[in-house]
Design an enzyme around this catalytic site. Sequence first.
Site, mmCIF file in Angstrom:
data_model
loop_
_atom_site.group_PDB
_atom_site.id
_atom_site.type_symbol
_atom_site.label_atom_id
_atom_site.label_comp_id
_atom_site.label_asym_id
_atom_site.label_seq_id
_atom_site.Cartn_x
_atom_site.Cartn_y
_atom_site.Cartn_z
ATOM 1 N N ALA A 1 -6.674 -4.453 -3.227
ATOM 2 C CA ALA A 1 -6.312 -3.614 -2.081
ATOM 3 C C ALA A 1 -4.882 -3.101 -2.235
ATOM 4 O O ALA A 1 -4.007 -3.807 -2.744
ATOM 5 C CB ALA A 1 -6.437 -4.440 -0.791
ATOM 6 N N PHE A 2 -4.659 -1.878 -1.831
ATOM 7 C CA PHE A 2 -3.338 -1.243 -1.836
ATOM 8 C C PHE A 2 -2.693 -1.254 -3.226
ATOM 9 O O PHE A 2 -1.502 -1.452 -3.381
ATOM 10 C CB PHE A 2 -2.417 -1.907 -0.789
ATOM 11 C CG PHE A 2 -3.017 -1.870 0.584
ATOM 12 C CD1 PHE A 2 -3.157 -0.665 1.257
ATOM 13 C CD2 PHE A 2 -3.492 -3.026 1.185
ATOM 14 C CE1 PHE A 2 -3.746 -0.614 2.510
ATOM 15 C CE2 PHE A 2 -4.087 -2.981 2.436
ATOM 16 C CZ PHE A 2 -4.217 -1.768 3.108
ATOM 17 N N ARG A 3 -3.544 -1.087 -4.218
ATOM 18 C CA ARG A 3 -3.077 -0.992 -5.625
ATOM 19 C C ARG A 3 -2.470 -2.293 -6.146
ATOM 20 O O ARG A 3 -1.754 -2.283 -7.134
ATOM 21 C CB ARG A 3 -2.063 0.149 -5.803
ATOM 22 C CG ARG A 3 -2.570 1.500 -5.353
ATOM 23 C CD ARG A 3 -3.433 2.152 -6.430
ATOM 24 N NE ARG A 3 -3.935 3.445 -6.011
ATOM 25 C CZ ARG A 3 -5.165 3.634 -5.498
ATOM 26 N NH1 ARG A 3 -5.991 2.627 -5.344
ATOM 27 N NH2 ARG A 3 -5.558 4.841 -5.161
ATOM 28 N N LEU A 4 -2.714 -3.386 -5.427
ATOM 29 C CA LEU A 4 -2.218 -4.677 -5.929
ATOM 30 C C LEU A 4 -3.321 -5.303 -6.787
ATOM 31 O O LEU A 4 -3.936 -6.301 -6.432
ATOM 32 C CB LEU A 4 -1.808 -5.583 -4.755
ATOM 33 C CG LEU A 4 -0.671 -5.017 -3.908
ATOM 34 C CD1 LEU A 4 -0.328 -5.964 -2.756
ATOM 35 C CD2 LEU A 4 0.581 -4.780 -4.763
ATOM 36 N N HIS A 5 -3.554 -4.670 -7.898
ATOM 37 C CA HIS A 5 -4.665 -5.055 -8.755
ATOM 38 C C HIS A 5 -4.384 -6.370 -9.472
ATOM 39 O O HIS A 5 -3.241 -6.822 -9.550
ATOM 40 C CB HIS A 5 -4.908 -3.962 -9.800
ATOM 41 C CG HIS A 5 -4.901 -2.592 -9.226
ATOM 42 N ND1 HIS A 5 -5.798 -2.195 -8.267
ATOM 43 C CD2 HIS A 5 -4.082 -1.527 -9.452
ATOM 44 C CE1 HIS A 5 -5.553 -0.933 -7.941
ATOM 45 N NE2 HIS A 5 -4.514 -0.518 -8.630
#
Length: 209
Positions: free
Chosen positions: A184-188
């Site tokens: 989520a939110f590019r917190l891969h």
Amino acid sequence: MTASLTDLLFDDDYDGSIDPLELFPHWLEEAREHEPNDPNAMAVASVDNTGMPDLRMVLLNGYSHEGFVFFTNFESAKGRELLAQPKAALLFHWKSLRRQVRVRGPVQQVARTEADAYFASRPAESRIGAHASDQSRPLESRSVLVKRVEALTEKFTDGKIGRPAHWSGFRVRPLQIEFWKDGAFRLHDRVLFTRPDLASDWSRTRLFP
Ligand SMILES: Cc1cc2nc3c(=O)[nH]c(=O)nc-3n(C[C@H](O)[C@H](O)[C@H](O)COP(=O)(O)O)c2cc1C
């Protein structure tokens, strides 16, 4: 329920070992269940003789602890590039799973017997196509290709369509494999496995997204 290898991969508390070569087929299997088309499609990067990167999709046709195998025309752009500079990067992107796998390593040609076996397993039309196509070289018009296919179809009426000498496979032998999953939110999540050479053990490192 026992944790899956993927759960362990992204579990910071897990300090046991994970073999990326064991994990990859699980991800490929999950892709087979979810991807509408060609879950075994991968991009292959090579460089030309000026160092300029080149990239195209191919199909992964064989996988083992020895590496990732695809088949192609060795006189194509990729064929010439990989024969001259036998190193490659691979990329799998499974959109439906929001996952990617990146691979880097040296490249070797598959054994003649392996290429023969796979070529023989292909439909006659595909085998004729391999004979007909001067892959990556200029083609004056589609009708030139169609006529070639027709002529070869006449020639091979007995169905004995041998593998052209210029058609074979490359095996990419991994020294690096990175597993990436969407967060989520590019917190891969990213976990990179590396080894200095093919005989060494893997090291595992989590990377910032
Ligand atoms: C999904 C997909 C799978 C492909 N699979 C192969 C393959 O297995 N082997 C191959 O030679 N070309 C395959 N191609 C075509 C290549 O992308 C490329 O057009 C061709 O091999 C010529 O590349 P080159 O000029 O860089 O050598 C595939 C293309 C797509 C889109």
